[in-house]
Design a protein around this motif. Sequence first.
Motif: not given
Length: 436
Positions: A175-183
């Motif tokens: 979660a600390d690297e993952a793209s919020a836009q894609v999520f």
Amino acid sequence: MKVAIIGAGWAGMAAATTVVQAGHYTSVFEAARTVGGRARTLVGQDASGAPLLLDNGQHILIGAYTEALRLMRLVGVNPDIALLRLPLALRFADGSGLQWPKLAPPWDALLGIASARGWSWRERLALLRLALRWQRTRFACAPQTSVADLCAALPVRLRQEFIEPLCIAALNTPADEASAQVFLRVLKDSLFSGRGGSNLLLPRIDLGEAFPQAAARWLRAQGAIVRTGTRVQSVVAAAQGGWSVDGMVFDAVILATSSTEAARLVSHCAQSAPYAMTVPLCDWAACAQALRFEAITTVYVQGVAPPSGALLPRPMVALRSNTERPAQFVFDRGQLGGPSGLLAFVVSTSQGERATLEQQVLQQAQDELGLSELHTVQTVVDKRATFACTAALERPGAQLAPGLWACGDYIAGPYPATLEGAVRSGTAAGLAATKV
Ligand SMILES: Cc1cc2nc3c(=O)[nH]c(=O)nc-3n(C[C@H](O)[C@H](O)[C@H](O)COP(=O)(O)OP(=O)(O)OC[C@H]3O[C@@H](n4cnc5c(N)ncnc54)[C@H](O)[C@@H]3O)c2cc1C
């Protein structure tokens, strides 16, 4: 037109069916002996040495994966039989967690959150408030936002027990690297795309039969060529126009390999391409080459199911994971058309040695599920399971040069590395390559 497709994963097979449906000829070249790529069938062995059909990794689809479902139907697979449809649930072995009721959106999400077991009212309200804010802002955010930033205001338990497992399951990226836009895009499409969009679809047949093998049979029946065990070495611009694939000339070529292999083929192609194509081809190869990967390990274990039923309370159970307890989910393959007592533990973003992971998973099964009489059947470590879907990631586009296209889960698009992302990209490339 004669269109070559290099790679027979889900993206390549989607591209091939699209080309054939548009009335053109296609030849599919696949390096491996079987089709399906990262979502293929593996033949393992049970304790007695008898053959056992497994998958390269346990996969789940969701109801909003409309293109994958359409393609399955096209090649003669009935998704209602091949996939077990369940309301969205992220429930642990003790029954705590979320379970969406069978209602139309947004009521399923609202009621699911409001009735989540094991969470306080403060926690449920915090999640409801955040979900409403996402809906108000139309699930949009700045590209550089990470999932951890997006959910920073949530109570710690919700982040640990809901957001982090959901992010790992959907994006296979911490979660600390993952793209919020894609999520947010995945959440929007699954939770708000209409009735059933958020349903979990668990394969009841092996992954090869769920689409790629059925697609290969369908393609051959339509006169297409599907060559397995044929690794393409080079693609070059042909002197007479079109593209030469290991000496065979085609009007168009679709690269449906992994990003690394596509980058290798394209870099090689750039060396002899007409001058105007050299820079775009090199740029494309550099972008594809720069993608990083996350691993997924699937530990298949066998236990003895009680005569009255199954080893697990449900076909899919969420696990409380940390560095010593690496699996995030466990699937009861006995409840999914497989042999009774066969479990698949999924370790997303996995790190460390195979033997250590196996030992940790067996310990986790004992501590969290109370299952002690288990033995490992097979462990599949895929070190390049998915690209790391990080914030502000630049992904390569589908067109490389006139008549030269690429498809695959890594091509620029709204989804993370998923079957749906792969087949959408394949269908789009098949349509684009045959548009004259
Ligand atoms: C363990 C695991 C678990 C996963 N879980 C899920 C999940 O639950 N849900 C979900 O939606 N997604 C999941 N994914 C992701 C999903 O499997 C992929 O996004 C999808 O399969 C990618 O398909 P693709 O066709 O783009 O690429 P690939 O499957 O990689 O296909 C590329 C093909 O090209 C072939 N090839 C490469 N080079 C050449 C060459 N030179 N010549 C000829 N052929 C070549 C390869 O052999 C391969 O068959 C998971 C992946 C893994 C590994």
